[in-house]
Design an enzyme around this catalytic site. Structure first.
Site, PDB file in Angstrom:
ATOM      1  N   MET A 115       0.849  -1.196   0.000  1.00  0.00           N
ATOM      2  CA  MET A 115       0.000   0.000   0.000  1.00  0.00           C
ATOM      3  C   MET A 115       0.886   1.248   0.000  1.00  0.00           C
ATOM      4  O   MET A 115       0.412   2.347   0.324  1.00  0.00           O
ATOM      5  CB  MET A 115      -0.937   0.003   1.207  1.00  0.00           C
ATOM      6  CG  MET A 115      -1.923  -1.173   1.145  1.00  0.00           C
ATOM      7  SD  MET A 115      -3.447  -0.905   2.062  1.00  0.00           S
ATOM      8  CE  MET A 115      -2.835  -0.661   3.689  1.00  0.00           C
TER       9      MET A 115
ATOM     10  N   ASN B 278       4.127   3.869   1.039  1.00  0.00           N
ATOM     11  CA  ASN B 278       4.771   4.353   2.276  1.00  0.00           C
ATOM     12  C   ASN B 278       5.776   3.304   2.736  1.00  0.00           C
ATOM     13  O   ASN B 278       5.746   2.852   3.880  1.00  0.00           O
ATOM     14  CB  ASN B 278       3.719   4.656   3.345  1.00  0.00           C
ATOM     15  CG  ASN B 278       4.316   5.434   4.503  1.00  0.00           C
ATOM     16  OD1 ASN B 278       5.297   6.170   4.333  1.00  0.00           O
ATOM     17  ND2 ASN B 278       3.755   5.278   5.676  1.00  0.00           N
TER      18      ASN B 278
ATOM     19  N   ALA C 246      11.957  -0.548   5.069  1.00  0.00           N
ATOM     20  CA  ALA C 246      12.963  -1.568   4.739  1.00  0.00           C
ATOM     21  C   ALA C 246      12.360  -2.974   4.627  1.00  0.00           C
ATOM     22  O   ALA C 246      12.907  -3.827   3.924  1.00  0.00           O
ATOM     23  CB  ALA C 246      14.078  -1.539   5.778  1.00  0.00           C
TER      24      ALA C 246
ATOM     25  N   HIS D  45       9.452  -3.784   3.203  1.00  0.00           N
ATOM     26  CA  HIS D  45       8.980  -3.948   1.816  1.00  0.00           C
ATOM     27  C   HIS D  45      10.162  -4.152   0.865  1.00  0.00           C
ATOM     28  O   HIS D  45      10.113  -4.973  -0.046  1.00  0.00           O
ATOM     29  CB  HIS D  45       8.225  -2.692   1.351  1.00  0.00           C
ATOM     30  CG  HIS D  45       6.973  -2.400   2.111  1.00  0.00           C
ATOM     31  ND1 HIS D  45       6.851  -1.323   2.968  1.00  0.00           N
ATOM     32  CD2 HIS D  45       5.774  -3.021   2.141  1.00  0.00           C
ATOM     33  CE1 HIS D  45       5.634  -1.303   3.487  1.00  0.00           C
ATOM     34  NE2 HIS D  45       4.966  -2.322   3.001  1.00  0.00           N
TER      35      HIS D  45
ATOM     36  N   LYS E 273       5.051 -10.186   9.014  1.00  0.00           N
ATOM     37  CA  LYS E 273       4.535  -9.328  10.082  1.00  0.00           C
ATOM     38  C   LYS E 273       3.010  -9.375  10.082  1.00  0.00           C
ATOM     39  O   LYS E 273       2.378  -9.349  11.125  1.00  0.00           O
ATOM     40  CB  LYS E 273       5.022  -7.894   9.933  1.00  0.00           C
ATOM     41  CG  LYS E 273       4.688  -7.109  11.171  1.00  0.00           C
ATOM     42  CD  LYS E 273       5.027  -5.675  11.010  1.00  0.00           C
ATOM     43  CE  LYS E 273       3.963  -4.833  11.606  1.00  0.00           C
ATOM     44  NZ  LYS E 273       2.813  -4.599  10.792  1.00  0.00           N
ATOM     45  N   ASP E 274       2.432  -9.462   8.886  1.00  0.00           N
ATOM     46  CA  ASP E 274       0.982  -9.659   8.770  1.00  0.00           C
ATOM     47  C   ASP E 274       0.750 -11.165   8.642  1.00  0.00           C
ATOM     48  O   ASP E 274       0.393 -11.665   7.571  1.00  0.00           O
ATOM     49  CB  ASP E 274       0.448  -8.880   7.574  1.00  0.00           C
ATOM     50  CG  ASP E 274       0.618  -7.386   7.764  1.00  0.00           C
ATOM     51  OD1 ASP E 274      -0.056  -6.821   8.616  1.00  0.00           O
ATOM     52  OD2 ASP E 274       1.472  -6.796   7.078  1.00  0.00           O
TER      53      ASP E 274
ATOM     54  N   LEU F 272       9.118  -3.252  11.759  1.00  0.00           N
ATOM     55  CA  LEU F 272       8.905  -2.127  10.836  1.00  0.00           C
ATOM     56  C   LEU F 272       7.482  -2.190  10.296  1.00  0.00           C
ATOM     57  O   LEU F 272       6.977  -3.254   9.940  1.00  0.00           O
ATOM     58  CB  LEU F 272       9.918  -2.181   9.695  1.00  0.00           C
ATOM     59  CG  LEU F 272      11.390  -2.105  10.099  1.00  0.00           C
ATOM     60  CD1 LEU F 272      12.281  -1.943   8.866  1.00  0.00           C
ATOM     61  CD2 LEU F 272      11.659  -0.961  11.084  1.00  0.00           C
ATOM     62  N   SER F 273       6.846  -1.027  10.256  1.00  0.00           N
ATOM     63  CA  SER F 273       5.460  -0.928   9.790  1.00  0.00           C
ATOM     64  C   SER F 273       5.244   0.481   9.277  1.00  0.00           C
ATOM     65  O   SER F 273       5.801   1.442   9.822  1.00  0.00           O
ATOM     66  CB  SER F 273       4.512  -1.183  10.977  1.00  0.00           C
ATOM     67  OG  SER F 273       3.228  -0.678  10.699  1.00  0.00           O
ATOM     68  N   SER F 274       4.429   0.593   8.236  1.00  0.00           N
ATOM     69  CA  SER F 274       4.124   1.938   7.731  1.00  0.00           C
ATOM     70  C   SER F 274       3.470   2.778   8.824  1.00  0.00           C
ATOM     71  O   SER F 274       3.633   3.989   8.867  1.00  0.00           O
ATOM     72  CB  SER F 274       3.198   1.847   6.523  1.00  0.00           C
ATOM     73  OG  SER F 274       3.836   1.118   5.500  1.00  0.00           O
TER      74      SER F 274
HETATM   75  O1  PAF Z   1      -0.206  -5.737   3.542  1.00  0.00           O
HETATM   76  C1  PAF Z   1      -0.610  -4.834   2.794  1.00  0.00           C
HETATM   77  O2  PAF Z   1       0.081  -3.842   2.540  1.00  0.00           O
HETATM   78  C2  PAF Z   1      -1.982  -4.944   2.169  1.00  0.00           C
HETATM   79  O3  PAF Z   1      -2.871  -5.570   3.016  1.00  0.00           O
HETATM   80  C3  PAF Z   1      -1.974  -5.625   0.779  1.00  0.00           C
HETATM   81  C4  PAF Z   1      -1.539  -7.084   0.872  1.00  0.00           C
HETATM   82  C5  PAF Z   1      -1.056  -4.873  -0.170  1.00  0.00           C
HETATM   83  C6  PAF Z   1      -3.392  -5.595   0.190  1.00  0.00           C
HETATM   84  O4  PAF Z   1      -3.875  -4.309   0.068  1.00  0.00           O
END
Ligand code: PAF
Length: 274
Positions: free
Chosen positions: A26, A28, A31, A33, A146-147, A181-183
């Site tokens: 999404m 923003n 590190a 990502h 993390k998710d 780390l998280s947005s």
């Molecule tokens: O983890 C995320 O950033 C979002 O949930 C994703 C997988 C891009 C879906 O919008």
């Protein structure tokens, strides 16, 4: 690196490739990502990152409107990480009409933990991920651990729909003090960034205690909730679950401890495999 905004252009750009490796985001970016993008590089013949803030996965009271949109900086980071194509569609491109066809994941996986506290969240995630996998023609797709629950829901969706896609999890990236780390860390004040370490420390304590042989998991979960509450957090859950399906673990199952809690107005999640 190409920056593409429309599905038609993306299809055109992808016509010369056979094995796109895709990192949906999404934006923003941090590190974590970029580590996924580097991990994706050798797994396909073209590396794509998608950037799309997906309204469908936000409840009306959540931060869809204020979620940081930082496309220019994101593209610079992605190029440096070796990304070949950034697909950043407008909302009207990905959802030209109301998205009335949706993917409904099973309740036992998607209405627990995050899904319990964010009803409909995984319907929004699955629906957009299904669409992003289709438009990017992904053969490999990478998501951060993390998710943890999101990764599991997507893995199962891809399996049940028999999509020809390898779903790969990337390790959670942490700062030197242990904060995942998280947005959304960007919402924290400098003081809160220090306080935020309590979440990973609480999880670390539970991991260590279980590894030392503690079997009363409910007590540990309560203790974790209490530690967070005592420090002024509003925890949604601290839960030790079975890694394979996030249900209550039996002795001998590989476990993971997951937590979500609000620090001020910022909701943070984290997990650690045990
Ligand atoms: O983890 C995320 O950033 C979002 O949930 C994703 C997988 C891009 C879906 O919008």
């Amino acid at each position: 690196m190409q920056l593409i905004h429309t599905i038609a252009e993306l299809r055109e750009a992808l016509s010369q490739y056979r094995h796109p490796a895709v990192v949906p985001t999404m934006g923003n970016l941090h590190a974590g990502h970029l580590a996924l993008v580097r991990q994706a590089k050798p797994l396909g013949d073209v590396t794509i990152s998608t950037i799309f803030v997906n309204r469908l996965q936000f409840a009306p009271h959540e931060d869809f409107d204020t979620y940081p949109r930082t496309l220019e900086a994101d593209c610079e980071h992605l190029e440096a990480a070796g990304c070949d194509i950034v697909f950043a569609p407008k909302e009207s491109e990905l959802y030209p009409q109301a998205q009335t066809f949706k993917v409904h994941p099973p309740t036992e996986l998607a209405d627990i933990l995050e899904g319990h506290f964010r009803p409909g969240f995984f319907i929004g995630v699955c629906t957009v991920v299904m669409k992003l996998l289709a438009v990017t023609q992904a053969r490999t797709a990478l998501f951060g651990k993390k998710d943890y629950q999101q990764l599991m829901v997507i893995r199962n969706m891809v399996k049940q729909f028999a999509l020809p896609i390898d779903v790969i999890g990337g390790e959670t990236q942490r700062n030197e003090a242990g904060l995942a780390l998280s947005s959304r860390n960007g919402y924290l004040t400098p003081a809160q960034r220090e306080e935020a370490l309590l979440l990973s420390r609480t999880l670390r304590y539970i991991v260590d205690t279980v590894r030392q042989g503690e079997t009363d998991l409910a007590r540990l979960e309560q203790e974790g909730m209490q530690t967070l509450r005592a420090a002024g957090w509003l925890p949604d859950y601290v839960a030790v679950r079975r890694q394979s399906d996030l249900q209550t673990p039996l002795a001998g199952d590989a476990k993971v401890v997951l937590a979500a809690a609000r620090l001020g107005t910022t909701r943070l999640i984290d997990n650690m495999e045990i």
